[in-house]
Motif scaffolding. Structure first.
Motif, PDB file in Angstrom:
ATOM      1  N   ILE A   1       0.797  -1.200  -0.078  1.00  0.00           N
ATOM      2  CA  ILE A   1      -0.137  -0.270  -0.193  1.00  0.00           C
ATOM      3  C   ILE A   1       0.380   1.061   0.116  1.00  0.00           C
ATOM      4  CG2 ILE A   1      -1.318   1.198   1.316  1.00  0.00           C
ATOM      5  CD1 ILE A   1      -2.691  -1.221   2.412  1.00  0.00           C
TER       6      ILE A   1
ATOM      7  N   LYS B   1       0.960   4.406   0.651  1.00  0.00           N
ATOM      8  CA  LYS B   1       0.144   6.108   1.098  1.00  0.00           C
ATOM      9  C   LYS B   1       0.442   5.515   2.621  1.00  0.00           C
ATOM     10  CE  LYS B   1      -4.251   8.318   0.817  1.00  0.00           C
ATOM     11  NZ  LYS B   1      -5.596   8.311   0.821  1.00  0.00           N
TER      12      LYS B   1
ATOM     13  N   TYR C   1      -7.887   1.919   1.727  1.00  0.00           N
ATOM     14  CA  TYR C   1      -7.067   2.013   0.626  1.00  0.00           C
ATOM     15  C   TYR C   1      -7.742   2.022  -0.360  1.00  0.00           C
ATOM     16  CZ  TYR C   1      -2.884   1.970  -2.932  1.00  0.00           C
ATOM     17  OH  TYR C   1      -2.129   1.970  -4.073  1.00  0.00           O
TER      18      TYR C   1
END
Length: 494
Positions: A5, A7, A287
């Motif tokens: 992910i 982020k 997400y």
């Protein structure tokens, strides 16, 4: 949870939009599952094996990145801590020789892993909990440096708002608190993925929950945690506690823990489990995946991601390949001791679930789910020394019996289940005989570890005795001999 992910933080808008996508994808999943072609494919069986990486002294070695870089094989993946690695076994057809084919795949990949580790002075070990584990091994600094793990750990900590408490009462007791959920990496398992025939998900899923106590008692391999002898399957208690992000003494405590056997008998379809997860468990990782026009069935990425943050011991897994399916992931089996033991455990689990499913309505009618849940935890704590309540559908009553007796009686049901799945009789007899002999001898991996540890304690302090026991465990595990035929060092003193 297998994808990274990219982020680092999320806004309130991300949570709102993610929740909206969950609702949309729940509706989409219901429509997909209603299509006549859904699940119409040949059945397959796959597995994931989590392993420890240790140095020559038997202590955790933070080397998964080095091992993966040298292996260059996509079937091996990171795990949450740097001393863990995961092997994803390519699926095999669920039929005549499914389990020996699974064993062949495991042995081939593990041989490659062991050769790689030897060149790095590392040892890969399949064991539920490493007996030489120390408190410092549970710190966040040992976590694999991937964004998905950092975010998951941080989000669980934010939801909890306080340290995570480990309080396990067994033969000996463990009381401590940890700041993060990286202690989850202490648990390594052999997770088996099983496709099920169309329309059979509900009874097979319920039968898997009903029979999990028998499987847990027969397959235990996690008795030592931080040098203490705790439960035969300490993983069961530990995972539940280190992933419990509900605040104590708050309304959130009324909601179920994120790790559980189940919240009751499944009544309608696999879709109900997804709806339950969306309704009851707060979003941890909002997400938002890029949205592209889909060819074929949609991926339902956000819904799958959310399900990956709910740790049911039997998890539904949606797959959009081909005509699509939802399979069952059996998550409660421990790693180890050997490939033959693990494949026998898988055969017993699947055969028993499929065999019991043929009369599951009758079992569920007389067996309250609360009793099933209690059986599971008793089996995890006491292993083959447990006694449980078990349904007798012929006489419409529930009896209290030694679990060893129930396991041995259940082998006929497991054989019938594997036969219905098309597994050949030679294969069935081979793997169920391993379970039978292990249970008759009362020598699971957990019992072997405990007996060996007590033996080595005659001449060593506990931690050194754990190291000596682990060394012998590693030697015999690599030899591939099933655990009930292992060397018994304590027998030489008799």
């Amino acid at each position: 949870m297998g994808q990274n992910i990219d982020k680092q933080c999320f806004s309130q808008a991300d949570f709102v939009q993610f929740k909206q996508r969950l609702h949309e994808q729940l509706d989409a999943l219901k429509n997909i599952m209603g299509q006549p072609s859904f699940g119409q494919a040949s059945l397959q069986l796959g597995a994931e094996l989590e392993l420890y990486l240790t140095d020559d002294s038997g202590h955790c070695q933070l080397s998964n990145q080095a091992v993966l870089s040298k292996l260059k094989d996509a079937v091996f993946q990171h795990e949450i801590n740097q001393y863990n690695i995961e092997l994803n076994v390519p699926p095999v057809e669920l039929g005549l020789n499914a389990f020996s084919q699974l064993a062949k795949q495991l042995n081939s990949r593990l041989n490659k892993l062991n050769q790689c580790c030897a060149n790095l002075n590392t040892h890969a070990t399949a064991i539920g909990i490493l007996p030489t584990l120390r408190p410092r091994d549970l710190l966040k600094q040992n976590m694999t440096d991937l964004e998905r793990y950092h975010i998951l750990v941080d989000q669980l900590k934010v939801n909890r708002g306080a340290p995570f408490l480990i309080d396990i009462h067994g033969e000996e007791e463990v009381h401590m608190q940890v700041e993060d959920v990286t202690a989850e990496g202490a648990n390594t398992s052999f997770q088996v993925h099983m496709m099920v025939p169309p329309g059979a998900f509900v009874p097979i899923y319920n039968a898997a929950m009903l029979s999990q106590s028998l499987v847990t008692a027969a397959c235990g391999n996690s008795p030592v945690f931080l040098g203490k002898i705790v439960w035969d399957e300490t993983r069961i208690a530990l995972l539940k506690q280190v992933l419990d992000c509900r605040m104590r003494d708050s309304l959130a405590r009324q909601l179920p823990a994120r790790v559980n056997l189940g919240l009751g008998w499944l009544k309608q379809s696999a879709w109900s489990l997804y709806a339950e997860a969306v309704a009851l468990y707060p979003v941890l990782l909002p997400y938002l995946y890029p949205q592209h026009p889909a060819e074929g069935l949609p991926e339902l990425a956000e819904l799958n991601l959310h399900m990956g943050t709910v740790w049911n011991w039997h998890r539904p897994v949606y797959c959009n390949q081909g005509t699509g399916h939802v399979r069952i992931e059996f998550r409660a089996l421990p790693a180890g001791p050997t490939v033959e033991d693990m494949v026998a455990n898988a055969a017993y689990s699947i055969g028993l679930a499929y065999g019991l499913s043929q009369q599951m309505e009758a079992y569920a009618a007389i067996m309250p789910f609360d009793i099933v849940d209690n059986n599971f935890y008793r089996a995890a704590q006491y292993g083959l020394d447990a006694s449980i309540y078990w349904p007798d559908i012929d006489h419409y009553h529930v009896t209290y019996q030694p679990i060893q007796q129930v396991v041995l009686a259940s082998l006929e049901t497991a054989q019938a289940g594997l036969t219905l799945l098309g597994v050949c009789q030679q294969e069935i007899q081979h793997y169920l005989n391993i379970i039978q002999q292990r249970v008759e001898d009362k020598l699971t991996g957990a019992n072997w570890q405990k007996a060996a540890l007590h033996h080595f304690e005659q001449n060593h302090h506990r931690h050194n005795a754990c190291a000596e026991m682990l060394k012998l465990y590693q030697q015999q595990s690599k030899n591939g001999i099933v655990v009930h035929q292992w060397e018994r060092p304590w027998a030489a003193r008799l």
